[in-house]
Scaffold this motif. Structure first.
Motif, mmCIF file in Angstrom:
data_model
loop_
_atom_site.group_PDB
_atom_site.id
_atom_site.type_symbol
_atom_site.label_atom_id
_atom_site.label_comp_id
_atom_site.label_asym_id
_atom_site.label_seq_id
_atom_site.Cartn_x
_atom_site.Cartn_y
_atom_site.Cartn_z
ATOM 1 N N VAL A 1 0.838 -1.209 0.000
ATOM 2 C CA VAL A 1 0.000 0.000 0.000
ATOM 3 C C VAL A 1 0.868 1.253 0.000
ATOM 4 C CG1 VAL A 1 -1.611 1.346 1.407
ATOM 5 C CG2 VAL A 1 -2.032 -1.070 1.002
ATOM 6 N N LYS B 1 0.891 3.793 -3.122
ATOM 7 C CA LYS B 1 0.345 5.126 -2.851
ATOM 8 C C LYS B 1 1.391 6.221 -3.054
ATOM 9 C CE LYS B 1 -3.917 4.481 -1.467
ATOM 10 N NZ LYS B 1 -5.076 5.180 -1.973
ATOM 11 N N THR B 2 2.615 5.975 -2.626
ATOM 12 C CA THR B 2 3.620 7.033 -2.713
ATOM 13 C C THR B 2 4.412 6.979 -4.017
ATOM 14 O OG1 THR B 2 5.287 5.690 -1.599
ATOM 15 C CG2 THR B 2 3.908 7.099 -0.225
ATOM 16 N N ARG B 3 4.648 5.794 -4.541
ATOM 17 C CA ARG B 3 5.466 5.589 -5.738
ATOM 18 C C ARG B 3 6.840 6.256 -5.618
ATOM 19 N NH1 ARG B 3 2.582 2.853 -9.578
ATOM 20 N NH2 ARG B 3 0.358 3.112 -9.404
ATOM 21 N N THR C 1 8.775 3.891 0.769
ATOM 22 C CA THR C 1 8.641 2.443 0.628
ATOM 23 C C THR C 1 9.743 1.725 1.400
ATOM 24 O OG1 THR C 1 7.668 2.776 -1.554
ATOM 25 C CG2 THR C 1 8.418 0.562 -1.021
#
Length: 97
Positions: free
Chosen positions: A42, A46-48, A53
């Motif tokens: 997630v 969501k952040t990419r 991450t």
């Protein structure tokens, strides 16, 4: 010939204890690792971004490691409590205090 009386409560207590142990095992060995993986996915989608991450991976690793070593932490805590409450069979070497 009569059969011996059976106490139903003892059977229910045994079943309840077994379910509790099975549930604890299921939570610690399946649910927490699964939720850690979902958390990483997630945050990643969501952040990419690699930074958040990577931090999610580190955090999930800490949570997973602590949950999987909970038994060892509990045993260590029990040993410490026994040692401070009355010796617990441990010998104290002079100069170790």
């Amino acid at each position: 010939m009569q059969s011996p009386p059976v106490t139903s409560a003892a059977d229910w207590i045994t079943i309840g204890t077994g379910l509790g142990t099975d549930m604890k095992t299921l939570i610690f060995t399946v649910l927490i690792p699964l939720l850690c993986g979902v958390f990483i996915l997630v945050v990643g989608f969501k952040t990419r971004a690699p930074g958040p991450t990577l931090m999610a991976v580190i955090f999930a690793g800490i949570v997973l490691g602590l949950s999987l070593s909970l038994g060892a932490i509990g045993d260590s805590t029990k040993d410490t409590i026994k040692q401070y409450n009355g010796g617990g069979g441990f010998t104290v070497i002079p100069g170790d205090q």
